[in-house]
Write a protein that holds these residues in place. Structure first.
Motif, mmCIF file in Angstrom:
data_model
loop_
_atom_site.group_PDB
_atom_site.id
_atom_site.type_symbol
_atom_site.label_atom_id
_atom_site.label_comp_id
_atom_site.label_asym_id
_atom_site.label_seq_id
_atom_site.Cartn_x
_atom_site.Cartn_y
_atom_site.Cartn_z
ATOM 1 N N GLN A 78 0.829 -1.209 0.000
ATOM 2 C CA GLN A 78 0.000 0.000 0.000
ATOM 3 C C GLN A 78 0.861 1.256 0.000
ATOM 4 N N TRP A 79 1.894 1.289 0.818
ATOM 5 C CA TRP A 79 2.798 2.446 0.858
ATOM 6 C C TRP A 79 3.457 2.645 -0.498
ATOM 7 N N THR A 82 1.334 4.309 -3.088
ATOM 8 C CA THR A 82 1.139 5.757 -2.946
ATOM 9 C C THR A 82 2.291 6.569 -3.535
#
Length: 104
Positions: A78-79, A82
């Motif tokens: 997820q990081w 981004t």
């Protein structure tokens, strides 16, 4: 594995630095790490961002990914999403990615 798909990877060198793999036809810039632990992924992120910045005049916009021995945990994925970095991992005899096949 890549060669069996009629694709070519090369080592990308810029200013005495070298990224583990670059696929010119897809503009894929790939940094490989031996572990999916956070500290290895963080190191790869810094390397990819640096290579991209230094080489932007030469290669323009590129797709960035980290090659890992297995799929990292969801919070790391997820990081990375981004900040525009994908993941490639080995799954038995093939490699998978979280970029709809951009890297595999």
């Amino acid at each position: 594995w890549v060669e069996r798909q009629d694709r070519t990877l090369c080592i990308f060198r810029v200013h005495r630095l070298q990224c583990d793999a670059y696929e010119e036809c897809r503009q894929n810039l790939i940094e490989a790490k031996c572990s999916a632990r956070r500290e290895y992924v963080r190191m790869a992120v810094g390397q990819l961002l640096d290579y991209e910045f230094i080489a932007q005049a030469k290669i323009g916009q590129c797709n960035k990914a980290i090659l890992l021995p297995h799929k990292p945990n969801a919070s790391l994925t997820q990081w990375l999403d981004t900040i525009g970095i994908n993941v490639i991992w080995e799954d038995g005899p093939v490699f998978l990615d979280n970029a709809n096949g951009q890297f595999t």
